[in-house]
Design an enzyme around this catalytic site. Structure first.
Site, mmCIF file in Angstrom:
data_model
loop_
_atom_site.group_PDB
_atom_site.id
_atom_site.type_symbol
_atom_site.label_atom_id
_atom_site.label_comp_id
_atom_site.label_asym_id
_atom_site.label_seq_id
_atom_site.Cartn_x
_atom_site.Cartn_y
_atom_site.Cartn_z
ATOM 1 C CG ASP A 34 5.100 19.278 76.977
ATOM 2 O OD1 ASP A 34 4.701 20.464 77.031
ATOM 3 O OD2 ASP A 34 4.721 18.490 76.088
ATOM 4 C CG ASN A 74 -7.415 19.389 78.227
ATOM 5 O OD1 ASN A 74 -6.844 19.616 79.302
ATOM 6 N ND2 ASN A 74 -6.771 18.945 77.162
ATOM 7 C CD GLU A 120 -5.987 21.876 71.778
ATOM 8 O OE1 GLU A 120 -6.058 22.027 70.543
ATOM 9 O OE2 GLU A 120 -5.033 21.299 72.339
ATOM 10 C CD GLU A 155 -2.896 17.960 76.331
ATOM 11 O OE1 GLU A 155 -2.096 18.418 75.466
ATOM 12 O OE2 GLU A 155 -4.117 17.838 76.121
ATOM 13 C CG HIS A 165 1.632 21.765 75.911
ATOM 14 N ND1 HIS A 165 2.132 20.505 76.108
ATOM 15 C CD2 HIS A 165 0.337 21.599 75.519
ATOM 16 C CE1 HIS A 165 1.204 19.612 75.838
ATOM 17 N NE2 HIS A 165 0.099 20.250 75.479
#
Length: 678
Positions: free
Chosen positions: A275, A208, A165, A273, A245
């Site tokens: 979801d 990432n 990030e 990651e 996400h």
């Protein structure tokens, strides 16, 4: 491998039904079918060479429902918080790894890949780092942190999120403000990647980030330009992680374009990651489909296991509900990958309680294509080699590492060679290990693996006893220790049953709790001893007969045992001497290393590997498919192999050769499975 007598061309009778029954516990379930569609996420992802993983919290590993799902469904794990800076280096140069070690050791013992998350991130950063004001100090601190953490897990991490990030949200496409950016400038990312490569050369190094899934977003384009620049200048970046996400609408319409565009730069892409709010079936299916459609999308990780484990728990964004039951999105995810949902409920069953067939992808019949002779003896002034035999092989750090027996009329020893591609195998340099501390004398039938709990390579071999040497660097042929023995003497049960046979072909494999040592006696018996993972290599006791046959040629020697990736299944191979006097392999499966073992492809008419189910495009240079080893999916003590597209490095020889057994002209060739449908 018995080097002490010539076998000649004995004929062995076809294995009787009575003898076959001796290998099987009555009522044992059939362990595999012709189908390659799996019923768990990790097993199905493995069919295409991918992984399907989950973020794992060490504090939840005592929850049986949590670990039951983890072990059944996922073939990769990511420590959720345990590797972050505030968990590993709370104060300067004082490192704590207990929770991270717990996750890594547990995963590697089960044959699951591990993603390292994360080495450099502006968040979850101890205040002592954030308060640094001197650039040189910060650079030293950052490099030390990366080196210490990555070196600790060297060889056990599949992919590292090296920098996390670093780009700002919005339309700037620039780096976000952080202590690293503010003091070190844009170059801190490149520095981090170069330091990580030095610390863990075999791992994939990833950048990432979140909100980089839409190809049209400025942030995505900023990351793309950085990766393109890194690749052009040789900065060591191997992959891009897209966190994914998503809201209830799922991925943006350009998501697959984003994946393929990054992949076109020569990097892997990973969904790291995942979801999705409320877990809509179509949103999960669309996300998975985009990955499946891009060859370099190598895996998917969901950020948590049950909805109650999610950082977004109020949005119920995962594939399992709070009770651990599969949601509709689970089924859409599995079927999109090509799997089939189980017809019975098995949601909360603990690992190992299911039939091994439920997650298996091994077929009940095999067919192979063989290379020509790839590796031949290379004699020198002090080594007159007649045959090269009994290979063991691992892939590590971009190379195949092969160890084998060397044979001639005067005896046996060991040789090592490495190469990047099978086309280079014939020209690879042979390093004779009698020049190392392993020494001269009878050493034969090696097996190599990395014992992750000790961070050591082990070479297991026979010396008349079961022996081993260790080495911190597999590529250094002079680094092996002198031989040590697993046993003080031959176990009594072997002594009582060996008859006129020989104690041969030691094979070590470990699960999460125990390590097991298998061996043969050339008299129709397969033995197994065990010790705990913590005691290994010491403490092997409880030696038992695993299998026996009144026709000793049907259960001869050269046993191999493997964990099948993405399933609760183990594969056992044993070499037999056929009715034509030729060598071939039989196979069995079980749900644990303690058995019971169910026949898979175990007859001359349906062998695991034999001349009658092998084609030889370059010419039939051998009629023996003899002592060898699978090409594994990893290199640690779990001996994990893929569930399909199998390859087997074996020994063969000119069918017309005859004479003293130790002087026979064995060579090494490679079998490749031809009936894999994945």
């Amino acid at each position: 491998m018995n080097p002490q007598k010539r076998l000649g061309r004995r004929r062995a009778s076809v294995l009787s039904l009575l003898a076959l029954a001796a290998l099987v516990t009555p009522g044992a379930a059939t362990a595999a079918t012709d189908a390659v569609r799996a019923s768990t996420l990790g097993a199905q992802a493995a069919q295409s060479g991918r992984y399907f993983g989950a973020a794992v919290a060490a504090g939840k590993l005592g929850d049986g429902t949590y670990t039951g799902i983890l072990d059944r469904e996922f073939n990769s794990v990511t420590p959720e918080n345990e590797m972050k800076w505030d968990a590993t280096e709370r104060s300067r140069n004082s490192f704590t790894f207990g929770s991270a070690d717990q996750i890594v050791n547990r995963a590697t013992a089960r044959g699951q890949r591990v993603r390292g998350h994360t080495l450099v991130w502006h968040s979850q950063l101890p205040s002592w780092v954030s308060s640094i004001t001197d650039a040189n100090t910060l650079r030293s601190v950052m490099n030390n942190h990366i080196t210490t953490v990555a070196s600790r897990y060297k060889g056990r991490i599949h992919s590292w999120d090296v920098v996390n990030e670093a780009f700002a949200d919005g339309s700037s496409s620039q780096h976000r403000p952080s202590v690293f950016q503010n003091l070190l400038g844009n170059g801190f990312i490149e520095q981090a990647f170069r330091t990580a490569r030095s610390a863990d050369p075999a791992a994939k190094l990833c950048y990432n980030d979140y909100n980089i899934e839409d190809w049209n977003a400025a942030k995505t384009q900023g990351v793309y330009r950085m990766v393109r620049d890194f690749k052009a200048r040789g900065v060591p970046i191997d992959c891009v992680g897209l966190q994914a996400h998503f809201g209830a609408g799922g991925p943006p319409s350009s998501f697959q374009t984003t994946l393929s565009s990054f992949a076109a730069l020569g990097v892997d892409v990973q969904i790291t990651e995942l979801d999705i709010a409320q877990a809509p079936t179509s949103a999960y299916a669309n996300t998975v489909r985009a990955c499946m459609n891009v060859a370099r999308c190598t895996g998917i990780t969901v950020w948590g296991i049950r909805d109650s484990d999610s950082w977004r728990s109020g949005e119920n964004p995962l594939l399992f509900d709070r009770n651990g039951n599969k949601k509709a999105a689970y089924r859409s995810t599995l079927t999109t990958m090509g799997g089939t949902a189980a017809t019975r409920r098995a949601d909360a069953q603990p690992a190992g309680s299911r039939s091994p067939g439920s997650a298996a992808a091994l077929p009940s019949r095999f067919s192979w294509s063989s290379s020509g002779s790839l590796i031949s003896p290379k004699s020198d002034a002090t080594h007159n080699i007649a045959g090269i035999k009994d290979p063991t092989v691992v892939q590590y750090n971009g190379k195949y590492h092969v160890f084998a027996s060397t044979a001639n009329a005067s005896g046996y020893n060991l040789v090592y060679l490495n190469f990047s591609d099978w086309s280079q195998a014939g020209s690879a340099t042979h390093h004779y290990l009698d020049r190392s501390a392993i020494g001269a004398g009878y050493r034969a039938a090696p097996e190599v693996f990395y014992y992750a709990p000790q961070r050591l390579w082990y070479l297991v071999y026979q010396t008349g006893n079961a022996s081993y040497s260790t080495n911190p660097d597999i590529s250094n042929p002079n680094g092996w220790s002198a031989p040590r023995n697993f046993y003080s003497s031959m176990p009594d049960i072997i002594r009582q049953n060996i008859g006129n046979g020989y104690w041969v072909d030691m094979w070590v494999i470990c699960d999460s709790a125990n390590c097991y040592l298998f061996s043969s006696d050339d008299n129709g018996h397969l033995y197994r001893s065990q010790t705990t993972v913590g005691q290994f290599p010491n403490g092997f006791t409880n030696t038992v007969i695993v299998a026996q046959d009144s026709n000793k040629y049907a259960l001869w020697e050269a046993s191999n045992v493997y964990k099948v990736q993405g399933s609760n299944q183990y594969l056992l191979l044993v070499e037999a001497i056929g009715s034509d006097g030729r060598r071939w392999f039989r196979s069995w499966t079980a749900s644990s290393l303690t058995g019971s073992w169910t026949p898979l492809a175990a007859s001359e008419s349906n062998p695991f590997a034999r001349a009658n189910n092998t084609t030889f495009p370059a010419g039939a240079w051998t009629r023996d498919i003899s002592h060898g080893e699978m090409i594994r999916a990893g290199y640690d003590q779990t001996l994990t192999i893929p569930a399909c597209r199998l390859q087997y490095l074996y020994q063969g020889m000119n069918p017309n050769a005859s004479g003293d057994y130790n002087s026979l002209p064995w060579r090494l060739g490679l079998l490749t499975q031809t009936n894999s449908t994945c």
